[in-house]
Design a protein around this motif. Structure first.
Motif, short mmCIF file in Angstrom:
data_model
loop_
_atom_site.label_atom_id
_atom_site.label_comp_id
_atom_site.label_asym_id
_atom_site.label_seq_id
_atom_site.Cartn_x
_atom_site.Cartn_y
_atom_site.Cartn_z
N VAL A 46 -3.70 -5.14 11.95
CA VAL A 46 -2.66 -5.52 10.99
C VAL A 46 -1.99 -6.74 11.58
CG1 VAL A 46 -0.55 -4.86 9.81
CG2 VAL A 46 -2.29 -3.13 10.26
N GLY A 47 -2.29 -7.90 11.03
CA GLY A 47 -1.83 -9.13 11.65
C GLY A 47 -2.45 -9.28 13.03
N ASN A 48 -1.59 -9.37 14.04
CA ASN A 48 -2.08 -9.51 15.42
C ASN A 48 -2.11 -8.18 16.18
OD1 ASN A 48 -2.40 -12.35 15.24
ND2 ASN A 48 -0.20 -12.64 15.62
N THR A 49 -1.77 -7.09 15.52
CA THR A 49 -1.80 -5.78 16.16
C THR A 49 -3.17 -5.16 15.93
OG1 THR A 49 0.56 -5.49 15.75
CG2 THR A 49 -0.70 -3.52 16.32
N VAL A 50 -3.85 -4.83 17.01
CA VAL A 50 -5.24 -4.36 16.95
C VAL A 50 -5.30 -2.84 17.11
CG1 VAL A 50 -7.53 -4.50 18.02
CG2 VAL A 50 -6.09 -6.55 17.83
N TYR A 51 -6.17 -2.21 16.34
CA TYR A 51 -6.39 -0.77 16.41
C TYR A 51 -7.89 -0.51 16.58
CZ TYR A 51 -1.79 -0.84 14.16
OH TYR A 51 -0.49 -1.08 13.86
N VAL A 52 -8.20 0.73 16.93
CA VAL A 52 -9.60 1.16 17.05
C VAL A 52 -9.78 2.38 16.14
CG1 VAL A 52 -11.37 2.06 18.58
CG2 VAL A 52 -9.78 0.33 19.41
N ALA B 175 -1.89 5.00 17.15
CA ALA B 175 -3.17 5.08 17.85
C ALA B 175 -4.31 4.73 16.92
CB ALA B 175 -3.37 6.47 18.45
N GLU B 176 -4.18 5.08 15.64
CA GLU B 176 -5.16 4.68 14.62
C GLU B 176 -4.46 4.57 13.28
OE1 GLU B 176 -8.17 7.66 13.31
OE2 GLU B 176 -7.44 8.86 14.99
N VAL B 177 -5.00 3.70 12.45
CA VAL B 177 -4.48 3.45 11.11
C VAL B 177 -5.66 3.41 10.15
CG1 VAL B 177 -3.23 1.83 9.62
CG2 VAL B 177 -2.54 2.11 12.01
N PHE B 178 -5.51 4.03 8.99
CA PHE B 178 -6.58 3.94 8.00
C PHE B 178 -5.99 3.97 6.60
CE2 PHE B 178 -6.16 8.41 9.17
CZ PHE B 178 -6.12 9.08 7.95
N LEU B 179 -6.79 3.48 5.64
CA LEU B 179 -6.41 3.47 4.23
C LEU B 179 -7.22 4.49 3.47
CD1 LEU B 179 -6.26 -0.39 3.58
CD2 LEU B 179 -4.45 1.12 4.44
N THR B 180 -6.63 5.03 2.41
CA THR B 180 -7.34 5.98 1.55
C THR B 180 -7.35 5.46 0.12
OG1 THR B 180 -5.35 7.29 1.06
CG2 THR B 180 -6.65 7.93 2.99
N SER B 181 -8.49 5.60 -0.54
CA SER B 181 -8.68 5.11 -1.90
C SER B 181 -9.70 5.98 -2.61
CB SER B 181 -9.15 3.65 -1.88
OG SER B 181 -9.73 3.28 -3.10
N SER B 182 -9.42 6.31 -3.85
CA SER B 182 -10.39 7.11 -4.61
C SER B 182 -11.68 6.35 -4.86
CB SER B 182 -9.78 7.56 -5.94
OG SER B 182 -9.45 6.44 -6.75
N VAL B 183 -11.62 5.01 -4.86
CA VAL B 183 -12.81 4.19 -5.08
C VAL B 183 -13.50 3.85 -3.76
CG1 VAL B 183 -13.62 1.93 -5.88
CG2 VAL B 183 -12.01 3.23 -7.26
N ARG B 184 -12.72 3.52 -2.74
CA ARG B 184 -13.30 3.04 -1.48
C ARG B 184 -13.36 4.08 -0.38
NH1 ARG B 184 -9.89 -2.24 -0.37
NH2 ARG B 184 -8.24 -0.87 -1.16
N GLY B 185 -12.73 5.22 -0.57
CA GLY B 185 -12.80 6.29 0.42
C GLY B 185 -11.86 6.06 1.58
N ILE B 186 -12.36 6.31 2.80
CA ILE B 186 -11.56 6.20 4.03
C ILE B 186 -11.96 4.92 4.75
CG2 ILE B 186 -10.90 7.32 6.18
CD1 ILE B 186 -10.19 8.93 3.67
N LEU B 187 -11.01 3.99 4.85
CA LEU B 187 -11.26 2.70 5.48
C LEU B 187 -10.42 2.57 6.74
CD1 LEU B 187 -11.39 0.20 2.49
CD2 LEU B 187 -13.14 0.46 4.24
#
Length: 277
Positions: free
Chosen positions: A249-255, A232-244
């Protein structure tokens, strides 16, 4: 700030060179931490130091006192309101050959750079991500550490030059999803927050650790690409960039969803300068 303009300390002295005989250069024998500072504070400092200490113990690499590293980080970052400080620790100079010195004299490099902004469209609407062809090798002895051997990530990042694609997702040689090239991955699948298991490969990021600490209901799982497509949702975590948040992902769309929004709010509460999404 370019690499040439960075403020750098080597073993506590203003310097930008190390010996050609350093094992970090010769063998990638060392560790590093990349730490975001905001107005002289590093909200995730203790997590960085814990990972460094744990990884040092696993590599039998002596780790400097955290108070010393903090003093040098603040010296390097002086005058920067928002800084990224990279602490690199190697086993130091040694004889030719793989055998580590019996009594290593580690080299420490502390360098500060201007931090990237946390805000804008990437944080509000999410980023585009692609699948990488490069696969991560499984090596439990090194799994989780932020060691100096990053060639897999270098090869993965070389796979694309499209400026509209911000990141690439990596699977291991067994086909399980592991992470992005510079960040950890989370997804909400069937109402459950999950993140890939990292016992065999991958970097156990400190931002990932923060999310797992404040979201104890999250599950650490073996994740397949097909399962990620159902999220339903996807996000990345990074100590430098925070929560993205991830918008595709390719042709798969998320909100961007409520979990990523709540975690962005948590990041602001930690003291990171995120604009309202």
């Amino acid at each position: 700030m370019t690499a040439a303009a960075a403020r750098v300390l080597v073993d506590g002295l203003s310097c930008s060179t190390v010996s050609v005989f350093d094992r970090g250069l010769g063998y990638g024998d060392g560790l590093f931490e990349t730490i975001r500072f905001a107005h002289g504070k590093a909200p995730l400092w203790s997590r960085h130091m814990q990972r460094l200490a744990d990884s040092g113990a696993r590599l039998r690499l002596p780790v400097p006192d955290a108070a010393l590293l903090l003093r040098e980080a603040l010296v390097a970052a002086a005058g920067l309101d928002h800084a990224v400080v990279r602490i690199t620790l190697t086993r130091g100079i040694g004889e030719r050959g793989y055998a580590p010195p019996a009594t290593p004299q580690p080299t420490r490099v502390v360098a500060a750079f201007d931090a990237p902004a946390m805000g804008g469209d990437a944080y509000a609407n999410g980023i585009r991500v692609r699948w990488c062809d490069t696969r991560l090798a499984q090596q439990p002895l090194l799994a989780g550490m932020k060691h100096l051997n990053r060639l897999e990530q270098v090869l993965a990042r070389a796979e694309w030059s499209d400026a509209t694609v911000a990141e690439g997702l990596l699977c291991d040689t067994a086909g399980d999803v592991i992470s992005a090239t510079m960040a950890n991955l989370f997804a909400v699948i069937d109402g459950v927050l999950v993140t890939p298991a990292l016992e065999r490969c991958g970097v156990a990021g400190v931002a990932r650790a923060e999310v797992l600490a404040i979201r104890p209901e999250a599950n650490v799982v073996r994740l397949r690409p097909g399962e990620l497509a159902r999220a339903a949702e996807v996000f990345l975590t990074s100590s430098v960039r925070g929560i993205l948040p991830v918008q595709a992902v390719g042709n798969t769309v998320y909100v961007p969803g409520p979990v990523s929004r709540a975690l962005q709010q948590h990041w602001r509460g930690l003291g990171f300068p995120m604009e309202q999404a």
